[in-house]
Scaffold this active site. Structure first.
Site, PDB file in Angstrom:
ATOM      1  N   SER A   8       4.891   2.500   7.833  1.00  0.00           N
ATOM      2  CA  SER A   8       4.506   1.325   7.050  1.00  0.00           C
ATOM      3  C   SER A   8       5.652   0.799   6.208  1.00  0.00           C
ATOM      4  O   SER A   8       6.325   1.555   5.496  1.00  0.00           O
ATOM      5  CB  SER A   8       3.335   1.666   6.119  1.00  0.00           C
ATOM      6  OG  SER A   8       2.127   1.538   6.797  1.00  0.00           O
ATOM      7  N   HIS A  18       0.808  -1.223   0.000  1.00  0.00           N
ATOM      8  CA  HIS A  18       0.000   0.000   0.000  1.00  0.00           C
ATOM      9  C   HIS A  18       0.842   1.275   0.000  1.00  0.00           C
ATOM     10  O   HIS A  18       0.322   2.360  -0.250  1.00  0.00           O
ATOM     11  CB  HIS A  18      -0.993   0.004   1.177  1.00  0.00           C
ATOM     12  CG  HIS A  18      -0.372   0.166   2.528  1.00  0.00           C
ATOM     13  ND1 HIS A  18      -0.096  -0.887   3.355  1.00  0.00           N
ATOM     14  CD2 HIS A  18      -0.011   1.268   3.213  1.00  0.00           C
ATOM     15  CE1 HIS A  18       0.410  -0.449   4.493  1.00  0.00           C
ATOM     16  NE2 HIS A  18       0.473   0.862   4.422  1.00  0.00           N
ATOM     17  N   ASP A  65      -0.085  -7.709   1.406  1.00  0.00           N
ATOM     18  CA  ASP A  65       0.371  -6.322   1.516  1.00  0.00           C
ATOM     19  C   ASP A  65       1.898  -6.237   1.513  1.00  0.00           C
ATOM     20  O   ASP A  65       2.500  -5.557   2.338  1.00  0.00           O
ATOM     21  CB  ASP A  65      -0.201  -5.658   2.774  1.00  0.00           C
ATOM     22  CG  ASP A  65      -0.016  -4.136   2.757  1.00  0.00           C
ATOM     23  OD1 ASP A  65       0.167  -3.578   1.656  1.00  0.00           O
ATOM     24  OD2 ASP A  65      -0.049  -3.521   3.840  1.00  0.00           O
TER      25      ASP A  65
END
Length: 489
Positions: free
Chosen positions: A226, A120, A150
């Site tokens: 992230s 993402h 992911d």
């Protein structure tokens, strides 16, 4: 006793207590881990990731997924604007650039330039760059991605050998262990935060990576973290920081990381064949709730209740049936339904796996050959959404049933002789359970139903205080629904 002697003894006692307190404090401090060695060794292998989007395409900006907010501070954040205006924040894009920029973190997994981050962070980006600790900025090529896990694999050419992290084994993690994160929250490169493992094997549900059992920690993670690494005390990467649970968009004490063994499984598949495949058992399951426990006379709610079996799947060929309770998969006991998809997903297609089930109160061991899940959609779901179900033709259950014609069966993907349709909802029991006219009843208390007569026979003993478990189909979804007839007392 002489007062002066008493004063002397009192002072000695106080000094002794103070000495004990000092020793205890020093011992407590000594017991806390020192993370400096881990940071010095591994920070050079951590990178800042920036993804650019051109034209009208807007940045995904999801530096934390699900309940997670964008990976960069927002243009209308006054505090961020003050920092930018008076002190300068060269690592942060301007408010205008933020519309076309996504920020995150990553880490080098091999000296030849392979970098691991979250999908993402770079999803649909036109250009991806990474910044190293020595302030070099390199263009990164996206080798491959897997949205389901992911995970994204990047590659840079640095003209030489790069520092790389050491990889650990996330399967050995236990709640209470110290862990450490390095990343770029809000664009602040090489920020170090620490905490403990709060839980392992945490599943976030069907819509948030059903094939991933997350590591839950209390490590402070924010937008921009992230894709960054989670280290254990040996300085080995055990997870990829991915999500936070928050109603504000910022850290609130609950963070989630993708286990490194799951991430590296995806990396190896991307390298070898360009995509990630997952195993498929061929069942739809739901949690073993209180109604199922009561109706099946179970000791507890462990396991996964099978509500549907895909035709021609490995499960169907092995004899798995709707109404079975899956107790274990490949030797691993299922505490809850959400434990099953990650185990199946990590199984290579073609593998024969022992699956223990409970059927009609008796345990059985089946051997299932695992298939390959479609790369376009999840082949297994583990939720229990709003289902339709009803129960008996008796007035006590509040419904009537009618025959199901073969055309309707064909439309629903049912075989001839399967199911009866709910004709009318006539009472509160069925209505409160959310049943509707047109819902199809496939089973009553694990007994298959194919006619009105079979339905009536299966429900003839229903009385006040009884609980009946129905397997109900509405559209292409099947779920178990428990109906309890109120006690007249």
């Amino acid at each position: 006793m002489n007062p002066s002697i008493l004063r002397t003894l009192a002072c000695c006692a106080l000094l002794s207590l103070a000495g004990i307190g000092t020793v205890q404090a020093q011992t407590a401090v000594a017991a806390l881990p020192d993370f400096t060695g881990i940071v010095q060794k591994n920070a050079p292998a951590v990178v800042h990731v920036e993804a650019k989007y051109t034209g009208e395409k807007q940045a995904a900006g999801r530096s934390m997924r699900g309940q997670m907010m964008p990976g960069q501070d927002t243009p209308d954040d006054p505090q961020a604007e003050i920092l930018r205006r008076f002190f300068g924040m060269p690592m942060m894009p301007s408010p205008q650039e933020q519309k076309h920029t996504s920020l995150g973190s990553g880490f080098i997994i091999s000296s030849d330039g392979y970098i691991l981050t979250n999908n993402h962070v770079v999803d649909h980006a036109d250009k991806v760059t990474v910044r190293l600790q020595d302030r070099r900025t390199l263009t990164a090529k996206v080798i491959g991605t897997d949205p389901t896990y992911d995970i994204a694999l990047l590659k840079v050419d640095a003209g030489g050998s790069l520092p790389a992290v050491s990889l650990g084994d996330s399967r050995n993690l236990k709640p209470g262990q110290w862990v450490l994160a390095i990343g770029s929250p809000f664009g602040f490169d090489y920020t170090v935060t620490q905490g403990i493992v709060s839980a392992v094997g945490r599943n976030l549900g069907q819509r948030d990576q059903p094939y991933t059992s997350f590591i839950q920690t209390d490590v402070p993670i924010n937008r921009g973290n992230s894709g960054g690494p989670l280290f254990d005390l040996q300085g080995r990467v055990v997870g990829v920081n991915s999500q936070i649970y928050s109603n504000t968009g910022d850290y609130m004490g609950v963070s989630f990381s993708i286990p490194i063994d799951v991430a590296m499984n995806a990396v190896q598949q991307i390298k070898s064949k360009g995509y990630v495949s997952r195993g498929m058992l061929g069942v739809t399951v739901q949690p073993v709730d209180d109604d199922i426990v009561k109706a099946f006379k179970l000791d507890n709610g462990a396991g996964a209740a099978v509500v549907d079996v895909s035709p021609d799947s490995g499960a169907a060929r092995a004899g798995v049936q709707a109404g079975d309770i899956i107790l274990s998969y490949n030797g691993q006991t299922l505490q809850q339904a959400s434990d099953l998809p990650p185990l199946v997903g990590m199984t290579k297609s073609g593998t024969k796996v022992p699956v223990e089930i409970l059927r009609n109160g008796k345990k059985q061991m089946l051997s299932v050959t695992i298939g390959e899940a479609s790369r376009d959609h999840d082949a297994m779901s583990n939720g229990g959404g709003a289902a339709s179900a009803g129960h008996s033709g008796s007035a006590a259950l509040g419904m009537t049933v009618q025959p199901l014609d073969n055309d309707t069966r064909k439309q629903l993907g049912l075989k001839p002789g399967q199911g009866v349709a709910i004709g009318d909802i006539t009472g509160a029991v069925a209505a409160q359970a959310g049943l509707q006219a047109g819902d199809v009843i496939l089973m009553v208390n694990q007994q298959k139903i194919g006619s009105v007569a079979e339905f009536q026979a299966a429900t003839k003993e229903v009385k006040a205080g009884s609980t009946v478990l129905l397997l109900v189909r509405r559209g292409d979804q099947s779920n178990f629904v428990g109906l309890t007839v109120p006690d007249d007392k």
